[in-house]
Write a protein that holds these residues in place. Structure first.
Motif, PDB file in Angstrom:
ATOM      1  N   GLY A 179      12.592   4.303  -0.161  1.00  0.00           N
ATOM      2  CA  GLY A 179      11.244   4.032   0.343  1.00  0.00           C
ATOM      3  C   GLY A 179      11.249   2.960   1.411  1.00  0.00           C
ATOM      4  N   GLU A 183      10.566   3.050   5.458  1.00  0.00           N
ATOM      5  CA  GLU A 183       9.470   2.264   5.998  1.00  0.00           C
ATOM      6  C   GLU A 183       9.963   1.369   7.138  1.00  0.00           C
ATOM      7  OE1 GLU A 183       7.300  -1.154   3.984  1.00  0.00           O
ATOM      8  OE2 GLU A 183       6.272   0.620   3.263  1.00  0.00           O
ATOM      9  N   CYS A 290       5.255  10.814   0.373  1.00  0.00           N
ATOM     10  CA  CYS A 290       5.085   9.562  -0.382  1.00  0.00           C
ATOM     11  C   CYS A 290       3.735   9.485  -1.089  1.00  0.00           C
ATOM     12  CB  CYS A 290       5.275   8.364   0.553  1.00  0.00           C
ATOM     13  SG  CYS A 290       4.038   8.273   1.826  1.00  0.00           S
ATOM     14  N   THR A 292       0.731   6.722  -1.870  1.00  0.00           N
ATOM     15  CA  THR A 292       0.291   5.399  -1.396  1.00  0.00           C
ATOM     16  C   THR A 292      -0.883   4.906  -2.219  1.00  0.00           C
ATOM     17  OG1 THR A 292      -1.214   6.386   0.214  1.00  0.00           O
ATOM     18  CG2 THR A 292       1.014   5.866   0.999  1.00  0.00           C
ATOM     19  N   GLU A 296      -0.515   1.569   1.070  1.00  0.00           N
ATOM     20  CA  GLU A 296       0.843   1.010   0.877  1.00  0.00           C
ATOM     21  C   GLU A 296       1.682   2.007   0.075  1.00  0.00           C
ATOM     22  OE1 GLU A 296       2.361  -1.704   1.731  1.00  0.00           O
ATOM     23  OE2 GLU A 296       0.883  -3.274   2.120  1.00  0.00           O
ATOM     24  N   ASP A 297       2.911   2.264   0.533  1.00  0.00           N
ATOM     25  CA  ASP A 297       3.817   3.155  -0.197  1.00  0.00           C
ATOM     26  C   ASP A 297       4.111   2.542  -1.574  1.00  0.00           C
ATOM     27  OD1 ASP A 297       5.927   4.686  -1.152  1.00  0.00           O
ATOM     28  OD2 ASP A 297       6.724   5.055   0.841  1.00  0.00           O
ATOM     29  N   ARG A 299       6.468   2.954  -3.513  1.00  0.00           N
ATOM     30  CA  ARG A 299       7.883   2.626  -3.751  1.00  0.00           C
ATOM     31  C   ARG A 299       8.228   1.204  -3.333  1.00  0.00           C
ATOM     32  NH1 ARG A 299       9.963   8.283  -1.472  1.00  0.00           N
ATOM     33  NH2 ARG A 299       8.435   7.654   0.061  1.00  0.00           N
TER      34      ARG A 299
END
Ligand SMILES: Nc1ncnc2c1ncn2[C@@H]1O[C@H](COP(=O)(O)OP(=O)(O)O)[C@@H](O)[C@H]1O
Ligand SMILES: [Mg+2]
Length: 403
Positions: A179, A183, A290, A292, A296-297, A299
Motif C-alpha cells: 500500500g 502511494e 484499494c 479508503t 486515506e488508503d 493500508r
C-alpha cells in the motif's frame, strides 16, 4: 612420564585428526538425511492435532451427517503415519547411537591393547594406565551426551524451521509495504524531503523500517475521527483468495459506504458479500485497487488500530466458553466493563429478555463455542458485543440468518 602420556595421546588422537575431513563429510550427510525425517515426524504430529481440532470444532456437522466413522478413519490414518515417521526417526536415532558406541568401544579396545603392551614393555606404569582409562571413560560419557544433544538439536532446528515458515506466512508487512510503496510512487516528487527519504530506502530492510515508520505516522493522525466523519470507499477492487488465486471473487468493485447511513449489500449466495466484509475488516487485502476511509488508503493504518474502528458480527459467531456477560464484555477486551454497560448493550441488541430467562442470567455459561445457546441467541450476544464496542463502522454479515 610425560613422554608416556604423549605416546598415549598420540595413538589416541592420530585416528581422530586423520579422519577429520571424513567426519565433517559424515556430519553433513547426517544433517541432510536426518532433518527431513525430523520434519516429517513434526508434520505428522501436527496433522494429528489438526485432525482432532477440526473434528471437535465441527462436531455438530460430524454428528448431523453421521461422519464419526470417517473422522475415526482419518484420525487412524494420521496416527499410522505418525507411527511410521516415528519408527523411521527411531531407526535413525538408534543407528546414530550404535555407531557412536562402536566407535567408543573400538577406541577403548585399542587403548587396552596398546596401553597393555606398553605396560608390559615397561614404558608405562599400571597407575598411569588406570588413570588414563578413567579419564577415557569420562570422555566417552561426555562424547555420548554431546552426540545425543546433537540429535535433539536436529529436532529443534526442524521445529524452528516450521515455526518460521508459519510466521513468515503472515501477510501484514507485505500488505502494508504494498500500500505504502504504491502511494509513495504515485506522489508527485516535488517535495525535497520525499526525494531524500526515497533515496534512503533503496535496500529492502531500510524500506521495511521506513514503511513501519510511515505506518506509525499515519496511525497517530486520528483514524477514529476519520472513520466517524468520512465515507468508506472500495475503489476498483479486485480480489482472489490466496488459496484460490485463479478465481477472481471481486472484479473491479466500486462501492461507497456513506458516513452516517446504513448500506445493505444484497445478492445470491456466493456473490461475494462476506468477502467484502472480510476486506473491510482487513482479514485480507485487495489484490488490486484499494479501500479508503475519508480518502486515506486503509493500508496506511496499522491493522490493530483499524480493528478499533470496526465492529463485526459474523454470519456464524463463535463465543468463548465463559458466561454470557463475559462474552458481551469481550466487546471491549482491554477495559473493565460495568454490568450496567453490559445490560445496556444487551437491551440494544434485543438480547436482555432471553438472557434473564437463562438459569443464571448473565452468569450462565454458554458452553464450548457457545454451543449451549441457539444460533439466534449467539448472534444477539455477538450484536451486543459489537454495540458495546461502539465503533464507527458496524458490519453485520447476514445477522438475520438465525434470528
Ligand atoms: N477462504 C476462502 N478461500 C477460497 N474461496 C473462498 C473463501 N471464502 C469464500 N470463498 C469463495 O468466494 C465466493 C464468495 O463467497 P462469499 O463472499 O462468502 O459469498 P456470500 O457471502 O455472498 O454468500 C464463493 O464462491 C466462495 O466459494
Ligand atoms: Mg456470506
Amino acid at each position: 612420564m610425560r613422554s608416556h602420556w604423549n605416546n598415549i595421546h598420540t595413538f589416541f588422537f592420530i585416528p581422530t585428526t586423520g579422519t577429520h575431513s571424513g567426519c565433517s563429510d559424515a556430519c553433513t550427510v547426517y544433517k541432510r538425511s536426518t532433518l527431513p525425517v525430523f520434519k516429517a515426524h513434526g508434520m505428522a504430529q501436527a496433522s494429528i492435532s489438526d485432525c482432532v481440532t477440526e473434528t471437535f470444532s465441527a462436531i455438530r456437522t460430524v454428528r448431523s451427517f453421521g461422519g464419526e466413522k470417517r473422522q475415526m478413519f482419518s484420525f487412524a490414518s494420521q496416527v499410522l503415519s505418525f507411527q511410521s515417521s516415528g519408527i523411521k526417526l527411531a531407526s535413525f536415532k538408534s543407528a546414530n547411537e550404535s555407531l557412536t558406541r562402536v566407535a567408543v568401544y573400538i577406541s577403548l579396545t585399542a587403548l587396552y591393547v596398546l596401553g597393555g603392551s606398553k605396560v608390559k614393555a615397561g614404558e608405562l606404569s599400571v597407575g598411569t594406565m588406570a588413570s588414563f582409562i578413567g579419564y577415557t571413560f569420562t570422555l566417552t560419557f561426555a562424547v555420548q551426551g554431546l552426540v545425543n544433544t546433537f540429535g535433539d538439536l536436529r529436532g529443534t532446528l526442524a521445529a524452528v524451521e516450521r515455526i518460521n515458515s508459519v510466521l513468515s506466512g503472515a501477510p501484514v508487512d507485505d500488505a502494508l509495504a504494498y500500500g505504502l510503496e504504491r502511494e509513495l510512487k504515485q506522489k508527485t516528487m516535488d517535495d525535497e524531503s520525499y526525494k531524500l527519504v526515497l533515496s534512503n530506502i533503496s535496500t529492502e530492510n531500510n524500506q521495511k523500517n521506513y514503511l513501519h515508520y510511515m505506518s506509525a505516522l499515519k496511525t497517530s493522525s486520528n483514524l477514529c475521527n476519520l472513520a466517524w466523519s468520512g465515507d468508506i470507499c472500495l475503489e476498483d477492487v479486485y480480489f482472489s483468495y490466496p488459496l484460490r488465486p485463479d478465481v477472481e471473487i471481486l472484479n473491479g468493485l466500486n462501492l461507497r459506504l456513506k458516513c452516517g447511513t446504513v448500506t445493505a449489500l444484497v445478492g445470491p449466495s456466493g456473490a461475494g458479500k462476506s468477502t467484502v466484509v472480510q476486506l473491510l475488516s482487513r482479514f485480507y487485502e485487495p489484490t488490486r485497487g484499494c479501500i479508503t476511509v475519508a480518502g486515506e488508503d486503509v493500508r496506511t493504518f496499522d491493522k490493530s488500530e483499524w480493528a478499533q474502528v470496526v465492529s463485526i458480527v459474523n454470519q456464524e459467531p463463535v463465543l468463548f466458553s465463559v458466561s454470557v456477560g463475559e462474552n458481551i464484555a469481550y466487546g471491549l477486551p482491554d477495559e473493565d466493563v460495568s454490568k450496567e454497560d453490559v445490560i445496556k448493550a444487551a437491551k440494544a441488541a434485543n438480547a436482555h429478555d432471553f438472557i434473564i430467562s437463562l438459569p443464571q442470567g448473565y452468569d450462565t455459561l454458554v458452553g464450548e463455542r457457545g454451543g449451549l445457546l441457539s444460533g439466534g441467541q449467539r448472534q444477539r450476544i455477538a450484536i451486543a458485543q459489537a454495540l458495546l464496542k461502539n465503533a464507527p463502522i458496524l458490519i453485520l454479515d447476514e445477522v438475520l440468518l438465525f434470528v
